[in-house]
Design an enzyme around this catalytic site. Structure first.
Site, PDB file in Angstrom:
ATOM      1  CG  ASP A   8      -1.825  -0.954   1.286  1.00  0.00           C
ATOM      2  OD1 ASP A   8      -1.790  -2.445   1.393  1.00  0.00           O
ATOM      3  OD2 ASP A   8      -3.113  -1.269   1.546  1.00  0.00           O
ATOM      4  CD  GLU A  39      -7.422   1.692   0.379  1.00  0.00           C
ATOM      5  OE1 GLU A  39      -7.650   1.364   0.354  1.00  0.00           O
ATOM      6  OE2 GLU A  39      -6.525   1.473   1.690  1.00  0.00           O
ATOM      7  CG  ASN A  40      -3.959   3.592   2.708  1.00  0.00           C
ATOM      8  OD1 ASN A  40      -3.571   2.399   2.433  1.00  0.00           O
ATOM      9  ND2 ASN A  40      -5.221   4.565   2.656  1.00  0.00           N
ATOM     10  CG  ASN A  67     -10.501   0.966   3.561  1.00  0.00           C
ATOM     11  OD1 ASN A  67      -9.471   0.315   3.143  1.00  0.00           O
ATOM     12  ND2 ASN A  67     -10.066   1.236   4.082  1.00  0.00           N
ATOM     13  CG  HIS A  68      -9.106   4.856   2.123  1.00  0.00           C
ATOM     14  ND1 HIS A  68      -9.966   5.393   3.039  1.00  0.00           N
ATOM     15  CD2 HIS A  68      -8.459   4.360   2.821  1.00  0.00           C
ATOM     16  CE1 HIS A  68     -10.452   4.779   4.644  1.00  0.00           C
ATOM     17  NE2 HIS A  68      -9.318   4.493   4.771  1.00  0.00           N
ATOM     18  CG  HIS A 150      -7.480  -3.712   0.922  1.00  0.00           C
ATOM     19  ND1 HIS A 150      -6.283  -2.954   0.639  1.00  0.00           N
ATOM     20  CD2 HIS A 150      -8.275  -2.929   1.848  1.00  0.00           C
ATOM     21  CE1 HIS A 150      -6.613  -2.370   1.247  1.00  0.00           C
ATOM     22  NE2 HIS A 150      -7.372  -1.897   1.465  1.00  0.00           N
ATOM     23  CG  HIS A 177      -0.636  -0.119   5.640  1.00  0.00           C
ATOM     24  ND1 HIS A 177      -1.149   1.648   5.635  1.00  0.00           N
ATOM     25  CD2 HIS A 177      -1.391  -0.164   4.994  1.00  0.00           C
ATOM     26  CE1 HIS A 177      -1.671   1.776   5.018  1.00  0.00           C
ATOM     27  NE2 HIS A 177      -2.296   0.705   4.335  1.00  0.00           N
TER      28      HIS A 177
END
Length: 257
Positions: A8, A39-40, A67-68, A150, A177
């Protein structure tokens, strides 16, 4: 064939780290195919069109989300791009693609993105059933099937690995992470690791500012998370090598750069 999995990517500092080290590892390890979770990548939540372009320009073949996914409105300008995939078990009708099929070295590689349901606070369909449905649909048309899960719970990820053993060639986790030390090749020739880790600042709480994170735990107040500005960075990743003849996984190696 060698596939590189990048953990990530957190914030612009994480994107910068990828730019610094990816060309070198790609050359030194003779990498054929690259998958990165982003996604982050935009301030810790979501992705932007500019970051997407930067990552593609580096030679990353597939960018995965989680999720983001919808953290930045800019994603709606790129969500239908083939090499950007979001969790396949989002409800039916949601924009974007949950998986893609790509060609590399005369092989067809399917990459499926899934999101967990345990402690994720995201309304989603059953990832086990969705994975099974997709694989049944595509298995006769591809050579290698890769599944990114994820998910928060290690138990859910491990259960998925057993469920897909013999159906997929590689199953790996993202989201927590923290790189896990449980990489393995199963008897059926599938590579697995519970989480490949993250790319971003070293002095952080999974990429976020330390003081802000501690304050949230001390006070239970909604302190705003922000990406740590620590200049020392790292990139967690894993390399999976497949046999060119039968596409079974031969080796999986964890790396921290």
């Amino acid at each position: 064939m060698k596939v590189l999995l990048i953990g990530d990517i957190v914030g612009n500092i994480g994107v910068k780290k990828v730019k610094e080290v990816l060309p070198k590892i790609k050359k030194e390890e003779n990498i054929d195919f690259i998958i990165a979770n982003a996604e982050n990548s935009a301030e810790g939540m979501g992705i932007t069109a500019n970051i997407y372009k930067d990552l593609v320009a580096l030679g990353i073949n597939v960018i995965t989300m989680g999720n983001h996914t919808w953290g930045k409105k800019d994603i709606f300008n790129i969500i239908e791009n083939k090499n950007l995939i979001r969790p396949a078990n989002y409800p039916k009708g949601v924009l974007g693609n949950g998986y893609g099929i790509y060609e590399c070295n005369n092989k067809k590689i399917a990459v499926i993105d899934l999101i967990g349901r345990v402690d994720m606070n995201v309304l989603s369909e059953n990832p086990f059933l969705v994975a099974d449905e997709i694989i049944e649909k595509i298995k006769s048309n591809v050579d290698i099937i890769i599944v990114e899960f994820h998910a928060e719970a290690t138990a859910e990820k491990i259960a998925m690995s057993y469920f897909l053993d013999g159906k997929a060639n590689l199953v790996y986790g993202t989201h927590t992470h923290i790189q896990t030390a449980d990489e393995k090749i199963t008897e059926k020739g599938m590579a697995y690791i519970t989480d490949i880790g993250m790319t971003g600042p070293s002095k952080s709480v999974i990429g976020m500012d330390v003081d802000a994170s501690i304050k949230r735990f001390l006070t239970s107040l909604p302190e705003r998370y922000k990406v740590s500005d620590d200049k020392n960075t790292f990139m967690d990743c894993a390399i999976v090598e497949f046999d060119d003849e039968n596409c079974r996984a031969k080796e999986i190696t964890r790396i921290k750069l």
